[in-house]
Design a protein around this motif. Structure first.
Motif, PDB file in Angstrom:
ATOM      1  N   LEU A  73       0.803  -1.228  -0.088  1.00 12.22           N
ATOM      2  CA  LEU A  73       0.086  -0.057  -0.090  1.00 12.22           C
ATOM      3  C   LEU A  73       0.962   1.188  -0.041  1.00 12.22           C
ATOM      4  O   LEU A  73       0.633   2.439  -0.660  1.00 12.22           O
ATOM      5  N   LEU A  74       1.871   1.222   0.894  1.00 11.73           N
ATOM      6  CA  LEU A  74       2.917   2.338   0.976  1.00 11.73           C
ATOM      7  C   LEU A  74       3.539   2.629  -0.317  1.00 11.73           C
ATOM      8  O   LEU A  74       3.515   3.647  -0.908  1.00 11.73           O
ATOM      9  N   ILE A  75       4.071   1.575  -1.057  1.00 10.47           N
ATOM     10  CA  ILE A  75       4.749   1.749  -2.455  1.00 10.47           C
ATOM     11  C   ILE A  75       3.774   1.969  -3.575  1.00 10.47           C
ATOM     12  O   ILE A  75       4.036   2.931  -4.475  1.00 10.47           O
ATOM     13  N   GLU A  76       2.500   1.621  -3.424  1.00  5.27           N
ATOM     14  CA  GLU A  76       1.434   2.191  -4.489  1.00  5.27           C
ATOM     15  C   GLU A  76       1.385   3.756  -4.305  1.00  5.27           C
ATOM     16  O   GLU A  76       1.315   4.297  -5.398  1.00  5.27           O
ATOM     17  N   GLY A  77       1.388   4.267  -3.213  1.00  9.22           N
ATOM     18  CA  GLY A  77       1.280   5.706  -2.709  1.00  9.22           C
ATOM     19  C   GLY A  77       2.419   6.381  -3.597  1.00  9.22           C
ATOM     20  O   GLY A  77       2.290   7.313  -4.200  1.00  9.22           O
ATOM     21  N   ILE A  78       3.576   5.758  -3.345  1.00  9.56           N
ATOM     22  CA  ILE A  78       5.043   6.366  -3.700  1.00  9.56           C
ATOM     23  C   ILE A  78       4.868   6.342  -5.252  1.00  9.56           C
ATOM     24  O   ILE A  78       5.301   7.351  -6.109  1.00  9.56           O
ATOM     25  N   ALA A  79       4.404   5.238  -5.911  1.00  9.22           N
ATOM     26  CA  ALA A  79       4.553   5.093  -7.289  1.00  9.22           C
ATOM     27  C   ALA A  79       3.436   5.976  -7.918  1.00  9.22           C
ATOM     28  O   ALA A  79       3.911   6.231  -8.934  1.00  9.22           O
ATOM     29  N   PRO A  86      19.363  13.554  -1.682  1.00  7.27           N
ATOM     30  CA  PRO A  86      18.062  13.657  -0.732  1.00  7.27           C
ATOM     31  C   PRO A  86      17.463  12.615  -0.243  1.00  7.27           C
ATOM     32  O   PRO A  86      17.532  11.611  -0.892  1.00  7.27           O
ATOM     33  N   VAL A  87      16.998  12.527   0.981  1.00 10.10           N
ATOM     34  CA  VAL A  87      16.356  11.433   1.626  1.00 10.10           C
ATOM     35  C   VAL A  87      15.253  11.769   2.620  1.00 10.10           C
ATOM     36  O   VAL A  87      15.162  12.965   2.972  1.00 10.10           O
ATOM     37  N   VAL A  88      14.209  11.039   2.377  1.00 10.61           N
ATOM     38  CA  VAL A  88      12.909  11.128   3.040  1.00 10.61           C
ATOM     39  C   VAL A  88      12.477   9.883   3.861  1.00 10.61           C
ATOM     40  O   VAL A  88      12.276   8.788   3.243  1.00 10.61           O
ATOM     41  N   SER A  89      12.375  10.063   4.939  1.00 15.67           N
ATOM     42  CA  SER A  89      11.736   8.832   5.842  1.00 15.67           C
ATOM     43  C   SER A  89      10.534   8.629   6.055  1.00 15.67           C
ATOM     44  O   SER A  89       9.643   9.758   6.228  1.00 15.67           O
ATOM     45  N   VAL A  90       9.784   7.386   5.942  1.00 20.28           N
ATOM     46  CA  VAL A  90       8.428   7.268   6.378  1.00 20.28           C
ATOM     47  C   VAL A  90       8.665   6.514   7.960  1.00 20.28           C
ATOM     48  O   VAL A  90       8.980   5.781   7.974  1.00 20.28           O
ATOM     49  N   GLY A  91       8.256   7.858   8.720  1.00 20.79           N
ATOM     50  CA  GLY A  91       8.597   7.472  10.096  1.00 20.79           C
ATOM     51  C   GLY A  91       9.757   8.231  10.548  1.00 20.79           C
ATOM     52  O   GLY A  91      10.582   8.453   9.602  1.00 20.79           O
ATOM     53  N   GLN A 112       2.269   8.752  -0.943  1.00 25.44           N
ATOM     54  CA  GLN A 112       2.308   9.940  -1.990  1.00 25.44           C
ATOM     55  C   GLN A 112       2.994  11.155  -1.114  1.00 25.44           C
ATOM     56  O   GLN A 112       3.659  11.697  -1.905  1.00 25.44           O
ATOM     57  N   THR A 113       2.814  11.330   0.226  1.00 29.01           N
ATOM     58  CA  THR A 113       3.303  12.790   0.717  1.00 29.01           C
ATOM     59  C   THR A 113       4.802  12.362   0.846  1.00 29.01           C
ATOM     60  O   THR A 113       5.642  13.413   0.417  1.00 29.01           O
ATOM     61  N   ALA A 114       5.298  11.192   1.111  1.00 33.87           N
ATOM     62  CA  ALA A 114       6.772  11.252   1.241  1.00 33.87           C
ATOM     63  C   ALA A 114       7.342  11.367  -0.115  1.00 33.87           C
ATOM     64  O   ALA A 114       8.746  11.842  -0.439  1.00 33.87           O
ATOM     65  N   ALA A 115       6.780  10.806  -1.386  1.00 27.74           N
ATOM     66  CA  ALA A 115       7.286  11.010  -2.795  1.00 27.74           C
ATOM     67  C   ALA A 115       7.276  12.501  -2.840  1.00 27.74           C
ATOM     68  O   ALA A 115       8.282  12.957  -3.630  1.00 27.74           O
ATOM     69  N   ARG A 116       6.189  13.072  -2.644  1.00 29.75           N
ATOM     70  CA  ARG A 116       6.256  14.587  -2.918  1.00 29.75           C
ATOM     71  C   ARG A 116       7.344  15.348  -2.316  1.00 29.75           C
ATOM     72  O   ARG A 116       8.056  16.231  -2.872  1.00 29.75           O
ATOM     73  N   LEU A 117       7.575  15.199  -0.895  1.00 28.32           N
ATOM     74  CA  LEU A 117       8.595  15.630  -0.152  1.00 28.32           C
ATOM     75  C   LEU A 117       9.981  15.546  -0.890  1.00 28.32           C
ATOM     76  O   LEU A 117      10.700  16.282  -1.043  1.00 28.32           O
TER      77      LEU A 117
END
Length: 337
Positions: free
Chosen positions: A82-88, A144-149, A301-306
């Motif tokens: 589900l997380l990967i789907e949002g990123i994709a 650049p790096v963004v963390s989920v959590g 989705q939010t992590a990908a946008r960031l």
């Protein structure tokens, strides 16, 4: 017919350079102009020349999704798909590709190679384990790096998370409202902030209700179904046994449910049960699972946008962004008043 960038610009009524800025996600483009260009791209099914584009922009147009978990965890837990789907979804919209990496090598050598050879424009860490070698590697890399959590040991890493502490608290408050008093918890791993925060929410609710924190009602799990099964078996050996259990993930709640059924006990007649995540399985269980919904797809989705905003913004000294999404209690059949 081979569609060129010039044709896209003509259809959108803009210059070739403006069309190029839109395709390369340049932040300083009028939203109406941006939409006209993307409409032309959709109408023509335009595919940019990715090798030429990468050479011109000095970007690979590839981000990594790094999951510091073994491969069986990735496919056993619905959270990650589900997380990967949002990123994709976001990456597809913005013409970025994804490379999936399972960070299980304790030396971290493959990830140093990827980061330093320009294979990745950036990375999303999909599971923030604090004592993992990956945290040290990320702190040293220039991409650049963004963390989920949240990773509390590396506050300079931007992250998106949910209010885990408040979510767990509202679950325990609901169990208390239902009349349960001897409430056990199967915690998440304590080397992840989410595990600690959900346990803190459990403690907050008991303290507010004037109930003691009993060590015999606390068992640590690792968010997996098997750990929930084993933890529930352990809790059933305690006397008196709990009258309700809060599992800090739905997969652990499923494991706990199977252990209760194997012991000849009924949910919710003998023991109430609550979870956390609201994966699709929660609504398919019998009885259906009361749980705390976190917006997993939106997290991705939010992590990908960031991350993509950081990649495509010229200034690298951006403010470290911290986004906290709300959780929601979903009341179903696994606990009753």
């Amino acid at each position: 017919m081979h569609i060129t960038l010039d044709e896209i610009a003509r259809r959108a009524g803009v210059s070739r350079s403006t069309a190029s800025r839109v395709i390369n996600n340049h932040p300083h483009v009028n939203p109406a102009v941006r939409e006209r260009v993307w409409q032309a791209i959709r109408e023509t099914n335009y595919q940019p020349n990715l090798p030429a584009r990468s050479l011109a922009s000095r970007r690979s147009q590839v981000i990594g999704i790094i999951i510091p978990q073994p491969i069986h965890t990735l496919f056993a837990d619905p959270y990650f798909p589900l997380l990967i789907e949002g990123i994709a979804q976001v990456c597809n919209e913005r013409q970025f590709s994804i490379m999936l990496e399972l960070a299980t090598n304790p030396t971290g050598d493959p990830y140093r190679h990827i980061g330093r050879q320009g294979f990745l424009d950036g990375a999303i860490v999909a599971s923030a384990i604090e004592d993992h070698f990956l945290s040290q590697w990320l702190a040293q890399e220039s991409i650049p790096v963004v963390s989920v959590g949240r990773i509390s040991t590396h506050p300079a890493i931007p992250y998106v998370d949910v209010d885990n502490r408040q979510g767990a608290r509202i679950m325990i408050e609901h169990l208390l409202w239902c009349g349960y008093r001897r409430i056990a918890t199967i915690t998440g791993p304590m080397n992840i902030v989410a595990g600690r925060d959900r346990f803190a929410g459990y403690c907050d609710a008991l303290d507010a209700a004037g109930l003691p924190l009993l060590p015999e009602l606390i068992v640590e799990g690792n968010f997996s179904e098997q750990s929930g099964f084993s933890a529930m078996q352990s809790l059933l050996q305690r006397e008196p046994r709990p009258d309700a259990v809060f599992a800090a993930s739905d997969m652990m709640a499923l494991g706990a449910f199977k252990a209760l059924r194997a012991a000849g006990l009924s949910v919710p007649d003998d023991i109430g049960l609550g979870g956390f995540d609201d994966i699709p399985l929660a609504a398919a269980m019998t009885p259906t699972l009361t749980t705390v919904r976190q917006p997993i797809n939106e997290l991705g989705q939010t992590a990908a946008r960031l991350l993509l905003d950081r990649i495509t913004t010229a200034a690298r000294d951006l403010t470290v962004e911290r986004v906290i999404l709300p959780t929601t209690l979903v009341i179903r059949e696994s606990c009753v008043r």
